[in-house]
Design an enzyme around this catalytic site. Structure first.
Site, short mmCIF file in Angstrom:
data_model
loop_
_atom_site.label_atom_id
_atom_site.label_comp_id
_atom_site.label_asym_id
_atom_site.label_seq_id
_atom_site.Cartn_x
_atom_site.Cartn_y
_atom_site.Cartn_z
N HIS A 1 42.03 -21.77 -11.80
CA HIS A 1 41.17 -21.91 -10.62
C HIS A 1 41.02 -20.57 -9.93
O HIS A 1 41.95 -19.75 -9.96
CB HIS A 1 41.76 -22.94 -9.65
CG HIS A 1 40.75 -23.48 -8.70
ND1 HIS A 1 40.48 -22.88 -7.51
CD2 HIS A 1 39.92 -24.54 -8.80
CE1 HIS A 1 39.53 -23.56 -6.89
NE2 HIS A 1 39.16 -24.58 -7.65
N HIS B 1 31.85 -23.96 -13.56
CA HIS B 1 31.96 -24.71 -12.30
C HIS B 1 31.95 -26.20 -12.66
O HIS B 1 32.87 -26.67 -13.33
CB HIS B 1 30.81 -24.27 -11.39
CG HIS B 1 30.93 -24.67 -9.95
ND1 HIS B 1 32.08 -25.18 -9.39
CD2 HIS B 1 30.02 -24.63 -8.93
CE1 HIS B 1 31.86 -25.44 -8.11
NE2 HIS B 1 30.63 -25.12 -7.81
N SER C 1 28.54 -23.65 -5.80
CA SER C 1 27.55 -24.61 -5.31
C SER C 1 27.45 -24.58 -3.79
O SER C 1 26.35 -24.55 -3.23
CB SER C 1 27.86 -26.03 -5.80
OG SER C 1 29.21 -26.36 -5.57
N ARG D 1 43.92 -33.11 -6.42
CA ARG D 1 42.89 -34.07 -6.86
C ARG D 1 43.19 -34.51 -8.30
O ARG D 1 42.98 -35.66 -8.67
CB ARG D 1 41.50 -33.43 -6.76
CG ARG D 1 41.15 -33.00 -5.32
CD ARG D 1 39.90 -32.15 -5.27
NE ARG D 1 40.04 -30.94 -6.05
CZ ARG D 1 39.04 -30.11 -6.35
NH1 ARG D 1 37.82 -30.37 -5.93
NH2 ARG D 1 39.26 -29.02 -7.05
N ASP E 1 39.05 -31.06 -12.87
CA ASP E 1 38.31 -31.51 -14.06
C ASP E 1 39.21 -31.92 -15.22
O ASP E 1 38.74 -32.51 -16.19
CB ASP E 1 37.39 -30.38 -14.55
CG ASP E 1 36.28 -30.10 -13.56
OD1 ASP E 1 35.86 -31.04 -12.88
OD2 ASP E 1 35.85 -28.94 -13.48
C1 LIG Z 1 38.13 -21.67 -13.10
C2 LIG Z 1 38.01 -20.27 -13.65
C3 LIG Z 1 36.53 -20.00 -13.92
C4 LIG Z 1 38.52 -19.29 -12.60
O1 LIG Z 1 38.19 -18.00 -13.04
P1 LIG Z 1 38.92 -16.73 -12.46
O2 LIG Z 1 39.05 -16.82 -10.99
O3 LIG Z 1 38.22 -15.54 -13.02
O4 LIG Z 1 40.39 -16.90 -13.08
P2 LIG Z 1 41.50 -15.77 -13.28
O5 LIG Z 1 41.38 -14.70 -12.25
O6 LIG Z 1 42.79 -16.50 -13.39
O7 LIG Z 1 41.07 -15.15 -14.70
C5 LIG Z 1 41.84 -14.10 -15.28
C6 LIG Z 1 41.71 -14.22 -16.80
O8 LIG Z 1 42.34 -15.44 -17.23
C7 LIG Z 1 41.44 -16.16 -18.01
N1 LIG Z 1 41.60 -17.59 -17.78
C8 LIG Z 1 41.54 -18.25 -16.60
N2 LIG Z 1 41.63 -19.57 -16.79
C9 LIG Z 1 41.75 -19.75 -18.13
C10 LIG Z 1 41.85 -20.89 -18.96
N3 LIG Z 1 41.81 -22.13 -18.48
N4 LIG Z 1 41.95 -20.70 -20.31
C11 LIG Z 1 41.95 -19.46 -20.81
N5 LIG Z 1 41.83 -18.34 -20.08
C12 LIG Z 1 41.73 -18.49 -18.76
C13 LIG Z 1 40.07 -15.74 -17.50
O9 LIG Z 1 39.05 -16.02 -18.47
C14 LIG Z 1 40.27 -14.25 -17.30
O10 LIG Z 1 40.21 -13.63 -18.55
P3 LIG Z 1 39.53 -12.17 -18.72
O11 LIG Z 1 40.38 -11.26 -17.88
O12 LIG Z 1 39.62 -11.92 -20.18
O13 LIG Z 1 38.13 -12.30 -18.19
C15 LIG Z 1 38.86 -20.10 -14.94
O14 LIG Z 1 40.19 -20.43 -14.66
C16 LIG Z 1 38.33 -20.91 -16.09
O15 LIG Z 1 37.43 -20.47 -16.82
N6 LIG Z 1 38.91 -22.15 -16.29
C17 LIG Z 1 38.41 -23.04 -17.30
C18 LIG Z 1 37.11 -23.66 -16.84
C19 LIG Z 1 37.34 -24.66 -15.72
O16 LIG Z 1 38.23 -25.48 -15.77
N7 LIG Z 1 36.47 -24.60 -14.70
C20 LIG Z 1 36.49 -25.57 -13.61
C21 LIG Z 1 36.89 -24.93 -12.34
S1 LIG Z 1 37.08 -26.13 -11.05
#
Ligand SMILES: CC(C)(COP(=O)(O)OP(=O)(O)OC[C@H]1O[C@@H](n2cnc3c(N)ncnc32)[C@H](O)[C@@H]1OP(=O)(O)O)[C@@H](O)C(=O)NCCC(=O)NCCS
Length: 424
Positions: A308, A262, A232, A317, A363
């Site tokens: 994250h 997000h 964002s 937070r 979240d």
């Molecule tokens: C926030 C988020 C998008 C960050 O993504 P990112 O920077 O790509 O995270 P990572 O580098 O740790 O990801 C590596 C792997 O772990 C997985 N992973 C990360 N968080 C995960 C979670 N909460 N549950 C399951 N798998 C997860 C990713 O999907 C990725 O899998 P892939 O290699 O098969 O694509 C991710 O942690 C996520 O999807 N979390 C859940 C959604 C969420 O809470 N979003 C709010 C963010 S403030």
């Protein structure tokens, strides 16, 4: 306006400092980009400037040198002042900013007409972003630009537009809530209430203990900013860098916040907690919860609220929300599940070994707190997040215009060229 006066006093010195800094050190390197980073969402590439806040992976959000855990009790208006100027406001400055918000809070009638004309099942985020965009004709920045204002003056109407948008956002968001979810007529703002308390008042939720205003203030403060590279903030910054005004840019940023990875994650997170509650007919045992988390992962889904892109610790937070929940609703079963998930899920994610950060983000708990107050409409949760995050986006834009930062234009390359560059 005292906020404007303070910025006007700061800006010449800041401009000179940055200009001298670039002259003296402009050719020094601060980052390298690997092939994996170019294909991996530019994670870790240091190629942007954001002075309002930073998120060290091992500390979490720091707003202008102040860790969020130390300022969680501050009013959101104080945080906006801090984001813009680097200083918390004194009493007079706070009162002056609150006066500005009160004076600008009225929403033009055409906004409600546009919202009423939207399909009844529109997502609240689509409604919010439309409401902001439809007000673009009010932009003082665009009016000034069309009249040929000087580049050094850009920040002033950008601040004016930002204050206009921020002042109206709680009214729009609360009115939309009541319209979209059939809660009855809109509730008029009370000019003597602070920004967060007014939002709570206009939502019109049952609040027998009188603590909802505290939650709203906390919510608005905690979500206000998270440095410059998140979707964002970055979308907003990129759009504003083309000298699009704040209405275009904030709407664009919030369109990004509407994404499931997000801002939308907070609605998904509570949905997962409620699914757990339903499946086990109440608070599950540790073993049931562990198995359910594994089932989620095995079905190819993420566990919302965990992980994250930058953080590698429990988000401070989340800690602040947890403390609020422990104080005000420790016997609520949904909140109890949130606490339990925090005990179990980091272990499961660690064992799975994929997520770089197995800890809760902001979240993971916020939705349960809103649910406790009877706000059960999940699709609305990201709107609350948006009202808060608009403060970060606006303050970043004001700073960018004040510093005269140019249009963003990173270089992209076709795969063929990248392969050639690395000898693949
Ligand atoms: C926030 C988020 C998008 C960050 O993504 P990112 O920077 O790509 O995270 P990572 O580098 O740790 O990801 C590596 C792997 O772990 C997985 N992973 C990360 N968080 C995960 C979670 N909460 N549950 C399951 N798998 C997860 C990713 O999907 C990725 O899998 P892939 O290699 O098969 O694509 C991710 O942690 C996520 O999807 N979390 C859940 C959604 C969420 O809470 N979003 C709010 C963010 S403030």
């Amino acid at each position: 306006m005292l906020l404007k006066d303070k910025l006007a006093a700061q800006i010449p010195g800041l401009r000179e400092d940055i200009s001298n800094f670039i002259k003296a050190h402009g050719d020094k390197e601060i980052s390298k980009v690997t092939v994996a980073q170019a294909y991996g969402g530019m994670r870790g590439v240091k190629g942007m400037v954001c002075d309002t806040s930073e998120v060290p992976p091992d500390k979490g959000l720091i707003i202008r040198e102040l860790p969020i855990g130390d300022i969680a009790e501050k009013l959101p208006e104080e945080i906006f002042f801090l984001l813009c100027t680097g200083e918390l406001p004194n009493k007079a400055e706070l009162a002056d900013l609150q006066k500005e918000f009160a004076a600008r809070c009225e929403v033009p009638a055409y906004v409600w007409k546009v919202l009423e004309a939207m399909p009844k099942d529109s997502h609240p985020m689509a409604m919010l972003d439309t409401a902001i965009l439809v007000m673009e004709k009010e932009s003082k920045f665009r009016a000034g630009y069309d009249k040929g204002m000087k580049k050094t003056e850009y920040w002033e109407p950008m601040l004016e537009d930002s204050l206009d948008i921020l002042a109206k956002l709680p009214n729009i968001a609360a009115g939309m809530y009541r319209m979209r979810f059939n809660k009855g007529p809109r509730i008029a703002p009370k000019k003597d209430l602070d920004w967060g308390a007014n939002y709570a008042h206009m939502l019109g939720l049952a609040d027998p203990k009188g603590t909802l205003a505290d939650l709203m203030r906390l919510y608005l403060t905690l979500h206000s900013d998270h440095e410059g590279g998140n979707v964002s903030a970055h979308a907003c910054h990129c759009v504003a860098s083309a000298l699009s005004d704040a209405y275009y840019a904030v709407s664009a940023g919030l369109n990004g916040l509407a994404g499931p990875l997000h801002g939308l994650a907070n609605q998904e997170c509570l949905a997962w907690v409620l699914e757990t509650h339903k499946k086990f007919g109440g608070v599950p045992s540790d073993e049931d919860l562990r198995k359910f988390a594994w089932d989620t992962l095995k079905s190819g889904k993420v566990i919302p609220g965990y992980g994250h892109a930058v953080l590698r610790i429990t988000d401070p937070r989340f800690t602040a929300f947890l403390a609020f929940g422990k104080k005000h609703m420790s016997d609520d079963p949904i909140f109890t599940i949130v606490r339990k998930v925090f005990e179990i899920v980091p272990g499961v994610l660690t064992e799975q070994g994929k997520a770089k950060d197995p800890w809760p983000n902001v979240d993971a708990g916020s939705g349960a707190l809103l649910y406790h107050y009877g706000m059960t409409e999940f699709p609305y949760y990201t709107v609350l997040f948006s009202v808060s995050r608009a403060m970060g986006m606006c303050s970043q834009m004001v700073v960018s215009r004040a510093m005269g930062y140019p249009i963003e234009r990173p270089k992209s390359l076709p795969t063929k060229v990248i392969k050639k560059m690395v000898g693949a």
